[in-house]
Motif scaffolding. Structure first.
Motif, mmCIF file in Angstrom:
data_model
loop_
_atom_site.group_PDB
_atom_site.id
_atom_site.type_symbol
_atom_site.label_atom_id
_atom_site.label_comp_id
_atom_site.label_asym_id
_atom_site.label_seq_id
_atom_site.Cartn_x
_atom_site.Cartn_y
_atom_site.Cartn_z
ATOM 1 N N TYR A 20 -4.593 9.540 -0.761
ATOM 2 C CA TYR A 20 -5.306 10.445 0.131
ATOM 3 C C TYR A 20 -5.651 11.753 -0.594
ATOM 4 O O TYR A 20 -6.663 12.385 -0.284
ATOM 5 C CB TYR A 20 -4.500 10.716 1.403
ATOM 6 C CG TYR A 20 -3.285 11.585 1.194
ATOM 7 C CD1 TYR A 20 -3.364 12.960 1.374
ATOM 8 C CD2 TYR A 20 -2.058 11.051 0.824
ATOM 9 C CE1 TYR A 20 -2.268 13.765 1.183
ATOM 10 C CE2 TYR A 20 -0.960 11.839 0.636
ATOM 11 C CZ TYR A 20 -1.062 13.201 0.811
ATOM 12 O OH TYR A 20 0.020 14.001 0.624
ATOM 13 N N LYS A 21 -4.849 12.165 -1.570
ATOM 14 C CA LYS A 21 -5.142 13.378 -2.337
ATOM 15 C C LYS A 21 -6.415 13.197 -3.162
ATOM 16 O O LYS A 21 -7.232 14.115 -3.258
ATOM 17 C CB LYS A 21 -3.978 13.728 -3.250
ATOM 18 C CG LYS A 21 -2.731 14.128 -2.502
ATOM 19 C CD LYS A 21 -1.594 14.381 -3.470
ATOM 20 C CE LYS A 21 -0.291 14.612 -2.732
ATOM 21 N NZ LYS A 21 0.840 14.741 -3.653
ATOM 22 N N VAL A 22 -6.570 12.028 -3.736
ATOM 23 C CA VAL A 22 -7.779 11.744 -4.512
ATOM 24 C C VAL A 22 -8.994 11.750 -3.595
ATOM 25 O O VAL A 22 -10.047 12.313 -3.942
ATOM 26 C CB VAL A 22 -7.643 10.391 -5.247
ATOM 27 C CG1 VAL A 22 -8.936 10.020 -5.947
ATOM 28 C CG2 VAL A 22 -6.488 10.429 -6.224
ATOM 29 N N LEU A 23 -8.866 11.161 -2.425
ATOM 30 C CA LEU A 23 -9.967 11.151 -1.453
ATOM 31 C C LEU A 23 -10.333 12.571 -1.035
ATOM 32 O O LEU A 23 -11.514 12.929 -0.983
ATOM 33 C CB LEU A 23 -9.598 10.311 -0.228
ATOM 34 C CG LEU A 23 -10.623 10.294 0.898
ATOM 35 C CD1 LEU A 23 -11.914 9.650 0.417
ATOM 36 C CD2 LEU A 23 -10.074 9.569 2.104
ATOM 37 N N LEU A 24 -9.329 13.393 -0.733
ATOM 38 C CA LEU A 24 -9.601 14.777 -0.337
ATOM 39 C C LEU A 24 -10.259 15.563 -1.467
ATOM 40 O O LEU A 24 -11.177 16.359 -1.229
ATOM 41 C CB LEU A 24 -8.311 15.461 0.103
ATOM 42 C CG LEU A 24 -7.723 14.986 1.426
ATOM 43 C CD1 LEU A 24 -6.399 15.681 1.694
ATOM 44 C CD2 LEU A 24 -8.691 15.213 2.563
ATOM 45 N N ALA A 25 -9.812 15.356 -2.703
ATOM 46 C CA ALA A 25 -10.427 16.039 -3.842
ATOM 47 C C ALA A 25 -11.878 15.607 -4.005
ATOM 48 O O ALA A 25 -12.761 16.446 -4.262
ATOM 49 C CB ALA A 25 -9.635 15.747 -5.114
ATOM 50 N N PHE A 26 -12.149 14.328 -3.859
ATOM 51 C CA PHE A 26 -13.517 13.824 -3.978
ATOM 52 C C PHE A 26 -14.409 14.410 -2.890
ATOM 53 O O PHE A 26 -15.528 14.873 -3.166
ATOM 54 C CB PHE A 26 -13.520 12.298 -3.906
ATOM 55 C CG PHE A 26 -14.880 11.689 -4.019
ATOM 56 C CD1 PHE A 26 -15.554 11.678 -5.222
ATOM 57 C CD2 PHE A 26 -15.493 11.127 -2.901
ATOM 58 C CE1 PHE A 26 -16.821 11.127 -5.325
ATOM 59 C CE2 PHE A 26 -16.750 10.576 -2.995
ATOM 60 C CZ PHE A 26 -17.416 10.576 -4.207
ATOM 61 N N HIS A 57 0.831 -1.197 0.000
ATOM 62 C CA HIS A 57 0.000 0.000 0.000
ATOM 63 C C HIS A 57 0.872 1.257 0.000
ATOM 64 O O HIS A 57 0.583 2.213 -0.701
ATOM 65 C CB HIS A 57 -0.930 0.028 1.206
ATOM 66 C CG HIS A 57 -1.985 -1.018 1.168
ATOM 67 N ND1 HIS A 57 -2.867 -1.156 0.130
ATOM 68 C CD2 HIS A 57 -2.308 -1.976 2.051
ATOM 69 C CE1 HIS A 57 -3.687 -2.160 0.376
ATOM 70 N NE2 HIS A 57 -3.358 -2.678 1.540
ATOM 71 N N LYS A 58 1.930 1.243 0.795
ATOM 72 C CA LYS A 58 2.821 2.400 0.852
ATOM 73 C C LYS A 58 3.531 2.612 -0.481
ATOM 74 O O LYS A 58 3.801 3.749 -0.872
ATOM 75 C CB LYS A 58 3.852 2.214 1.960
ATOM 76 C CG LYS A 58 3.272 2.343 3.344
ATOM 77 C CD LYS A 58 4.338 2.138 4.392
ATOM 78 C CE LYS A 58 3.757 2.211 5.788
ATOM 79 N NZ LYS A 58 4.774 1.952 6.824
ATOM 80 N N LYS A 59 3.830 1.545 -1.188
ATOM 81 C CA LYS A 59 4.560 1.650 -2.450
ATOM 82 C C LYS A 59 3.666 2.105 -3.596
ATOM 83 O O LYS A 59 4.034 2.989 -4.369
ATOM 84 C CB LYS A 59 5.179 0.297 -2.788
ATOM 85 C CG LYS A 59 5.988 0.287 -4.052
ATOM 86 C CD LYS A 59 6.607 -1.072 -4.292
ATOM 87 C CE LYS A 59 7.393 -1.103 -5.582
ATOM 88 N NZ LYS A 59 7.958 -2.434 -5.851
ATOM 89 N N TYR A 60 2.485 1.520 -3.743
ATOM 90 C CA TYR A 60 1.664 1.750 -4.920
ATOM 91 C C TYR A 60 0.568 2.801 -4.746
ATOM 92 O O TYR A 60 0.016 3.275 -5.728
ATOM 93 C CB TYR A 60 1.023 0.437 -5.372
ATOM 94 C CG TYR A 60 2.034 -0.544 -5.899
ATOM 95 C CD1 TYR A 60 2.727 -0.284 -7.069
ATOM 96 C CD2 TYR A 60 2.298 -1.725 -5.221
ATOM 97 C CE1 TYR A 60 3.662 -1.170 -7.557
ATOM 98 C CE2 TYR A 60 3.232 -2.627 -5.701
ATOM 99 C CZ TYR A 60 3.910 -2.344 -6.875
ATOM 100 O OH TYR A 60 4.841 -3.221 -7.351
ATOM 101 N N TYR A 61 0.218 3.134 -3.531
ATOM 102 C CA TYR A 61 -0.893 4.061 -3.298
ATOM 103 C C TYR A 61 -0.438 5.282 -2.509
ATOM 104 O O TYR A 61 -1.095 5.715 -1.566
ATOM 105 C CB TYR A 61 -2.037 3.358 -2.570
ATOM 106 C CG TYR A 61 -2.553 2.150 -3.297
ATOM 107 C CD1 TYR A 61 -3.224 2.292 -4.497
ATOM 108 C CD2 TYR A 61 -2.339 0.878 -2.798
ATOM 109 C CE1 TYR A 61 -3.692 1.187 -5.183
ATOM 110 C CE2 TYR A 61 -2.808 -0.237 -3.478
ATOM 111 C CZ TYR A 61 -3.481 -0.067 -4.661
ATOM 112 O OH TYR A 61 -3.943 -1.155 -5.336
ATOM 113 N N LYS A 62 0.681 5.891 -2.924
ATOM 114 C CA LYS A 62 1.242 7.031 -2.205
ATOM 115 C C LYS A 62 0.300 8.227 -2.173
ATOM 116 O O LYS A 62 0.120 8.847 -1.142
ATOM 117 C CB LYS A 62 2.565 7.452 -2.853
ATOM 118 C CG LYS A 62 3.679 6.500 -2.638
ATOM 119 C CD LYS A 62 4.932 7.019 -3.314
ATOM 120 C CE LYS A 62 6.025 5.989 -3.264
ATOM 121 N NZ LYS A 62 7.202 6.400 -4.033
ATOM 122 N N GLY A 63 -0.305 8.594 -3.287
ATOM 123 C CA GLY A 63 -1.127 9.801 -3.366
ATOM 124 C C GLY A 63 -2.610 9.552 -3.260
ATOM 125 O O GLY A 63 -3.410 10.413 -3.636
#
Length: 62
Positions: A40-46, A32-38
Protein backbone atom coordinates in the motif's frame (compact mmCIF):
# COMPACT_ATOMS: atom_id res chain seq x y z
CA UNK A 1 -24.80 -1.33 -31.37
CA UNK A 2 -24.58 -4.67 -29.52
CA UNK A 3 -26.87 -7.63 -29.94
CA UNK A 4 -28.70 -9.05 -26.95
CA UNK A 5 -26.53 -12.16 -27.13
CA UNK A 6 -23.38 -10.07 -26.86
CA UNK A 7 -24.80 -8.17 -23.89
CA UNK A 8 -25.74 -11.40 -22.13
CA UNK A 9 -22.29 -12.82 -22.75
CA UNK A 10 -20.60 -9.66 -21.43
CA UNK A 11 -22.76 -9.66 -18.30
CA UNK A 12 -22.13 -13.36 -17.68
CA UNK A 13 -18.40 -12.92 -18.26
CA UNK A 14 -18.17 -10.02 -15.79
CA UNK A 15 -20.07 -11.92 -13.08
CA UNK A 16 -17.97 -15.09 -13.49
CA UNK A 17 -14.71 -13.13 -13.69
CA UNK A 18 -15.44 -11.16 -10.51
CA UNK A 19 -16.51 -14.33 -8.69
CA UNK A 20 -13.29 -16.08 -9.75
CA UNK A 21 -11.16 -13.12 -8.64
CA UNK A 22 -12.86 -13.07 -5.22
CA UNK A 23 -12.39 -16.83 -4.84
CA UNK A 24 -8.69 -16.68 -5.76
CA UNK A 25 -8.03 -13.67 -3.54
CA UNK A 26 -9.73 -15.33 -0.55
CA UNK A 27 -7.73 -18.49 -1.17
CA UNK A 28 -4.40 -16.60 -1.16
CA UNK A 29 -5.14 -13.98 1.50
CA UNK A 30 -2.58 -15.40 3.95
CA UNK A 31 0.15 -15.28 1.30
CA UNK A 32 -0.77 -11.68 0.47
CA UNK A 33 -0.43 -10.68 4.12
CA UNK A 34 2.96 -12.39 4.36
CA UNK A 35 4.66 -11.26 1.15
CA UNK A 36 2.99 -7.93 0.31
CA UNK A 37 3.05 -6.11 3.66
CA UNK A 38 4.16 -2.69 2.35
CA UNK A 39 2.43 -2.75 -1.01
CA UNK A 40 0.00 0.00 0.00
CA UNK A 41 2.98 2.35 0.57
CA UNK A 42 4.11 1.84 -3.02
CA UNK A 43 0.57 2.52 -4.25
CA UNK A 44 0.33 5.71 -2.17
CA UNK A 45 3.73 6.90 -3.43
CA UNK A 46 2.69 6.25 -7.03
CA UNK A 47 -0.60 8.10 -6.60
CA UNK A 48 1.22 10.96 -4.88
CA UNK A 49 3.62 11.19 -7.81
CA UNK A 50 0.72 11.34 -10.28
CA UNK A 51 -0.93 14.10 -8.22
CA UNK A 52 2.38 15.99 -8.09
CA UNK A 53 2.68 15.82 -11.88
CA UNK A 54 -0.89 17.06 -12.21
CA UNK A 55 -0.19 20.07 -9.96
CA UNK A 56 3.03 20.87 -11.83
CA UNK A 57 1.08 20.80 -15.08
CA UNK A 58 -1.53 23.20 -13.70
CA UNK A 59 1.12 25.50 -12.21
CA UNK A 60 3.14 25.73 -15.41
CA UNK A 61 0.03 26.27 -17.53
CA UNK A 62 -0.74 29.58 -15.80
Amino acid sequence: MFTTGQLWFAGFFVVVFVAAMIYVYRKDINLHKKYYKGAYKVLLAFLGFIVLLFFIKIYLKE
